[in-house]
Design an enzyme around this catalytic site. Structure first.
Site, PDB file in Angstrom:
ATOM      1  N   SER A 558       1.165   2.081  -0.190  1.00  0.00           N
ATOM      2  CA  SER A 558       2.222   1.312  -0.769  1.00  0.00           C
ATOM      3  C   SER A 558       2.681   2.109  -2.074  1.00  0.00           C
ATOM      4  O   SER A 558       1.759   2.935  -2.740  1.00  0.00           O
ATOM      5  CB  SER A 558       1.693  -0.054  -1.097  1.00  0.00           C
ATOM      6  OG  SER A 558       2.425  -0.669  -1.943  1.00  0.00           O
ATOM      7  N   TYR A 571      -4.880  -6.176  -3.861  1.00  0.00           N
ATOM      8  CA  TYR A 571      -3.833  -5.621  -3.019  1.00  0.00           C
ATOM      9  C   TYR A 571      -3.533  -4.187  -3.544  1.00  0.00           C
ATOM     10  O   TYR A 571      -3.882  -3.197  -2.947  1.00  0.00           O
ATOM     11  CB  TYR A 571      -2.563  -6.440  -2.783  1.00  0.00           C
ATOM     12  CG  TYR A 571      -1.678  -5.500  -2.180  1.00  0.00           C
ATOM     13  CD1 TYR A 571      -1.516  -5.715  -0.923  1.00  0.00           C
ATOM     14  CD2 TYR A 571      -0.543  -4.960  -2.932  1.00  0.00           C
ATOM     15  CE1 TYR A 571      -0.572  -5.043   0.099  1.00  0.00           C
ATOM     16  CE2 TYR A 571       0.295  -4.246  -1.997  1.00  0.00           C
ATOM     17  CZ  TYR A 571       0.479  -4.304  -0.637  1.00  0.00           C
ATOM     18  OH  TYR A 571       1.262  -3.563   0.166  1.00  0.00           O
TER      19      TYR A 571
END
Length: 681
Positions: A558, A571
């Protein structure tokens, strides 16, 4: 071909479908059927005698109008007058093109003469196991007479071609009571005045031969059971097969990468457990359709299924070396100066007693069909040994078929393989969103895909969308479970032979500020993505190293792996962990030819399972916008002002694995439409 389907052609298609639907009648893509009738000459408007015949390639069970060749009978029969003899009969195949009627349709096959020259309105040429058993028996001619009397005539082995058509035509003319013939080493041909009569005659020959073999055959034609070679129990057997599969695929892929198929049916297990299987396997297959797909003989492991795994792997390597040497010698014995180059010396069929059969090909369908053909061969050997002894055609004749100039020309006409042909991919979290898009892209580029997801229903749906088991299979897996990951890879190797490309995509997103993030949140986030990716990559590396074919591992990380944003500590820390796994594994696995790279997406809202599961609402609240505005919000904060979709991430995965970046490892590709704060430095 004519614009409207002629009634005789329609009847031919219906008959072909019925015959081809039953594997007792003919093997996949084997045999051909024909019908004759009067059509209209488009130039004169007058009548013209035509023949419709299954063209080159295709399968009887799924034959369409486009798979038929339509020819003028006057021209086809006139070829008999210019036939230059058996030494030049291959030239006649090109002459069939000058007999075609109308536009479109399939290319006429080598068997066209058989159908056109036989004086019958309808002709079937089939490869039933029962018929080939008689055709490959040592005293096949005598057995044919005993089975059928004078209604079915024996025709000695002759390579398919124009001369065989003349031979069968002469047989029919000389035997007015005959309904067909058994072709030595090959199959059967039947005829009739109507489509119904022809089909009935074909089925009569097939079923009568079946009954004859059953009634006359001795029990246990493959001999007694061998001590220690009995099949392992199913669970143990399939575990053993999964352990052997990557090593066997490595051997079958020495010349070029292959896709595999595994079969542990009762017929295979019984054959390899019997005393005569080494002798019979060494004799090889006989029917041309068989050995073109299975090679002249299989590789057979000569150890009991309970032998230590490392001993079995070592012995397979020894047998493979010998197999390649023997195949090269076979080529040298029979090759002429104008023969095509040797196509490869690896086995297409590997038999492992007590475990099963591994078959290989350029794609899953080819591998599966090769296995089906060897099952046909086992049935043929059983029938021949039951009433006589199995006596396949001479090795020199097998070579003539395998390295036939016409067969070589057919291979050269095959389309260029897709970039990911022979690659086997396992994608985690592939039941939705980014993973689903990746699975679709990899399949479209030629890969076989294992659709791995925690949601079994979603995984099954995606696998079905991709085309079913010859392209994709679903597996249900929780990536936090070592046992389920091992089971998923076992399923992959049993379905396709191995794994070459793994995409770590499974994940969840917990969006909370630091003080609201619980230890459970942290552990869950890391268990699924950091620990899960590690477990999947570890199993992938073990399998890829055994295959010796290199491989690709791709992490869907990401933008958050390098960009510090608010309210997602769990996350983003996990994504940073994944990003560093890419670097660490790239450094460690390069020695095995395994490349490890990453993709850093951002703002993939549309179609995302993570966003739909609550992450979208949480992120929208963080930014003070409505959830349905999130995609546009992310787009407007990028340099390109474009929304990122799952397909864009899939494009990056293909760019990393599709062949052009062969010397790239340890790379992260941003797919975020331009986020300056996430530029890699």
């Amino acid at each position: 071909m004519t614009s409207a389907l002629h009634p005789e052609a329609a009847s031919l298609l219906a008959r072909s479908h019925r015959l081809g639907a039953d594997p007792r009648n003919t093997n996949y893509a084997g045999g051909n059927t024909s019908a004759k009738g009067t059509g209209t000459d488009p130039v004169t408007g007058g009548g013209v005698e035509l023949m419709w015949v299954k063209g080159s390639g295709g399968d009887l069970g799924t034959l369409t109008e486009g798979g038929l060749a339509a020819l003028r009978l006057d021209r086809l029969r006139a070829l008999e007058g210019v036939y230059p003899g058996v030494e030049r009969e291959d030239e006649m195949v090109a002459a069939f093109d000058y007999c075609l009627h109308g536009k479109g349709g399939a290319a006429p096959s080598i068997d066209t003469a058989m159908h056109g020259l036989v004086d019958a309105a309808h002709v079937d040429h089939l490869h039933p196991d029962s018929g080939i058993a008689l055709a490959c028996a040592a005293d096949g001619e005598k057995l044919t007479a005993e089975c059928f009397g004078d209604t079915v005539v024996w025709v000695p082995w002759r390579r398919p071609g124009f001369q065989l058509g003349l031979d069968i035509a002469a047989v029919k003319a000389a035997h007015p009571r005959a309904i067909g013939c058994v072709l030595g080493g090959h199959g059967i041909t039947a005829w009739g005045d109507t489509s119904e009569e022809c089909e009935a005659n074909s089925l009569h020959i097939i079923r009568t031969a079946e009954s004859f073999l059953a009634e006359r055959g001795r029990p246990e034609p493959f001999g007694p059971l061998l001590d220690g070679y009995r099949p392992l129990p199913e669970t143990e057997r399939r575990k053993r097969a999964a352990a052997l599969a990557p090593h066997i695929r490595a051997l079958a892929s020495k010349d070029r990468p292959q896709v595999g198929h595994f079969d542990d049916s009762d017929a295979v297990l019984d054959f390899t457990a019997r005393a005569e299987h080494p002798r019979l396997a060494a004799l090889g297959t006989s029917c041309p359709d068989h050995f073109l797909r299975t090679k002249v003989r299989p590789l057979v492991l000569d150890l009991a299924p309970t032998a230590p795994l490392d001993e079995a792997v070592a012995r397979l390597a020894e047998l493979h070396t010998a197999y390649r040497q023997e195949y090269a010698a076979y080529y040298q014995r029979h090759a002429a100066p104008d023969s095509p180059a040797m196509r490869g010396a690896d086995p297409a069929i590997v038999l492992v007693p007590g475990v099963g059969m591994f078959s290989f090909g350029k794609d899953k369908q080819t591998a599966r069909v090769a296995g089906e053909f060897y099952l046909n061969a086992i049935n043929v050997m059983r029938g021949a040994e039951a009433v006589s002894s199995y006596a396949p055609i001479e090795e020199s004749e097998k070579f003539r078929i395998e390295y036939w100039a016409l067969e070589e020309a057919k291979l050269q006409r095959m389309p260029k393989p897709k970039p990911l042909a022979t690659r086997i991919a396992l994608v985690t979290g592939a039941g939705s969103g980014i993973g689903k898009a990746i699975a679709h892209r990899l399949a479209a580029e030629g890969a076989c895909v294992v659709v791995a997801d925690l949601n079994a229903e979603n995984a099954a749906a995606v696998a079905a969308e991709l085309g079913g088991p010859d392209t994709a299979v679903p597996v249900t897996v929780d990536v936090t479970s070592e046992e389920q990951i091992t089971a998923a890879f076992d399923a992959a190797v049993l379905a396709f032979g191995g794994v070459d490309l793994v995409v770590n995509n499974a994940g969840i997103s917990i969006s909370k500020p630091l003080l609201e993030t619980t230890a459970r949140d942290w552990d869950l986030q890391h268990d699924i993505m950091a620990r899960g990716s590690f477990l999947v990559s570890r199993e992938a590396a073990r399998l890829m190293a055994a295959q010796q074919l290199g491989g690709d591992i791709v992490y869907i990380a990401s933008k958050n792996a390098v960009f510090a944003g608010p309210n997602n500590i769990a996350y983003s820390a996990t994504k940073a962990d994944q990003a560093h796994q890419v670097r660490l594994l790239a450094a460690e696995l390069g020695a095995h030819g395994i490349r490890v790279n990453g993709v850093n997406p951002d703002g993939v809202v549309r179609g995302s399972g993570i966003f739909a599961a609550g992450w979208g609402a949480q992120r929208a609240a963080t930014y003070g916008i409505e959830e349905d505005e999130l995609g546009e919000f992310y787009a407007q904060r990028t340099l390109l002002k474009r929304e990122v979709l799952p397909e864009h991430v899939a494009n990056a995965v293909f760019a990393l694995t599709g062949g052009d970046l062969t010397h790239t490892t340890g790379l992260h590709i941003p797919v975020d439409a331009g986020v300056a704060a996430a530029f890699l430095r």
